[in-house]
Scaffold this motif. Structure first.
Motif, PDB file in Angstrom:
ATOM      1  N   TYR A 129       0.734  -0.849   0.149  1.00 49.65           N
ATOM      2  CA  TYR A 129      -0.132  -0.243   0.095  1.00 49.65           C
ATOM      3  C   TYR A 129       1.066   1.484   0.282  1.00 49.65           C
ATOM      4  CZ  TYR A 129      -4.370   3.203   1.062  1.00 49.65           C
ATOM      5  OH  TYR A 129      -5.062   4.043   1.055  1.00 49.65           O
TER       6      TYR A 129
ATOM      7  N   HIS B 139       0.589   5.645   0.508  1.00 49.75           N
ATOM      8  CA  HIS B 139      -0.251   6.531   1.209  1.00 49.75           C
ATOM      9  C   HIS B 139       0.842   8.184   1.202  1.00 49.75           C
ATOM     10  CE1 HIS B 139      -3.534   8.048   3.691  1.00 49.75           C
ATOM     11  NE2 HIS B 139      -2.548   8.798   4.230  1.00 49.75           N
TER      12      HIS B 139
ATOM     13  N   GLU C 158      -3.204   4.110  11.886  1.00 44.07           N
ATOM     14  CA  GLU C 158      -4.157   4.001  11.359  1.00 44.07           C
ATOM     15  C   GLU C 158      -3.980   3.605   9.893  1.00 44.07           C
ATOM     16  OE1 GLU C 158      -6.539   7.304  11.658  1.00 44.07           O
ATOM     17  OE2 GLU C 158      -6.527   7.904  13.756  1.00 44.07           O
ATOM     18  N   VAL C 159      -3.938   3.760   8.898  1.00 44.24           N
ATOM     19  CA  VAL C 159      -3.739   3.557   7.792  1.00 44.24           C
ATOM     20  C   VAL C 159      -3.191   1.851   7.782  1.00 44.24           C
ATOM     21  CG1 VAL C 159      -1.988   3.679   5.609  1.00 44.24           C
ATOM     22  CG2 VAL C 159      -3.137   5.969   7.201  1.00 44.24           C
TER      23      VAL C 159
ATOM     24  N   ARG D 161      -6.092  -0.282   8.889  1.00 42.27           N
ATOM     25  CA  ARG D 161      -6.303  -0.616   7.748  1.00 42.27           C
ATOM     26  C   ARG D 161      -5.312  -1.859   6.871  1.00 42.27           C
ATOM     27  NH1 ARG D 161      -8.416   4.351   5.091  1.00 42.27           N
ATOM     28  NH2 ARG D 161      -6.603   5.483   6.131  1.00 42.27           N
ATOM     29  N   VAL D 162      -4.535  -1.357   6.833  1.00 45.05           N
ATOM     30  CA  VAL D 162      -4.177  -2.184   5.914  1.00 45.05           C
ATOM     31  C   VAL D 162      -4.159  -3.385   5.972  1.00 45.05           C
ATOM     32  CG1 VAL D 162      -1.811  -2.711   4.620  1.00 45.05           C
ATOM     33  CG2 VAL D 162      -2.389  -0.264   4.331  1.00 45.05           C
TER      34      VAL D 162
ATOM     35  N   ILE E 138      -5.681  -5.709   7.978  1.00 42.35           N
ATOM     36  CA  ILE E 138      -7.489  -6.021   8.187  1.00 42.35           C
ATOM     37  C   ILE E 138      -7.443  -5.932   6.753  1.00 42.35           C
ATOM     38  CG2 ILE E 138     -10.055  -5.754   8.494  1.00 42.35           C
ATOM     39  CD1 ILE E 138      -8.476  -3.332  10.983  1.00 42.35           C
ATOM     40  N   GLN E 139      -7.168  -4.967   5.884  1.00 46.33           N
ATOM     41  CA  GLN E 139      -7.782  -5.535   4.411  1.00 46.33           C
ATOM     42  C   GLN E 139      -6.691  -6.830   3.208  1.00 46.33           C
ATOM     43  OE1 GLN E 139      -7.099  -1.423   2.444  1.00 46.33           O
ATOM     44  NE2 GLN E 139      -9.266  -0.939   3.224  1.00 46.33           N
TER      45      GLN E 139
END
Length: 71
Positions: free
Chosen positions: A20, A22, A39-40, A43-44, A46-47
């Motif tokens: 990812y 950002h 936070e990112v 999310r990464v 989890i995704q």
């Protein structure tokens, strides 16, 4: 985005692959940058269905090698 923005890549430490990318404003202070990157990162993870500790980030420095041949 303006060139003064900071760019980061998130890497799966088990594979070594960037998973990812950002960008954040360079106007943010160090604590704000770290909080947003955390936070990112969550999310990464989890995704991608991987453990949070498996993901880390690196800042992409301007002029860094991109692994491309110059032929």
């Amino acid at each position: 985005m303006k060139p003064a923005d900071k760019h980061y890549k998130f890497i799966n430490s088990k594979t070594g692959y960037a998973i990812y990318y950002h960008s954040l404003s360079s106007d943010l202070n160090a604590d704000e940058i770290k909080n947003q990157l955390q936070e990112v990162k969550a999310r990464v993870a989890i995704q991608n269905g991987i453990y949070l500790e498996t993901v880390y980030w690196e800042e992409i420095k301007e002029g860094a090698e991109l692994g491309r041949s110059t032929i």
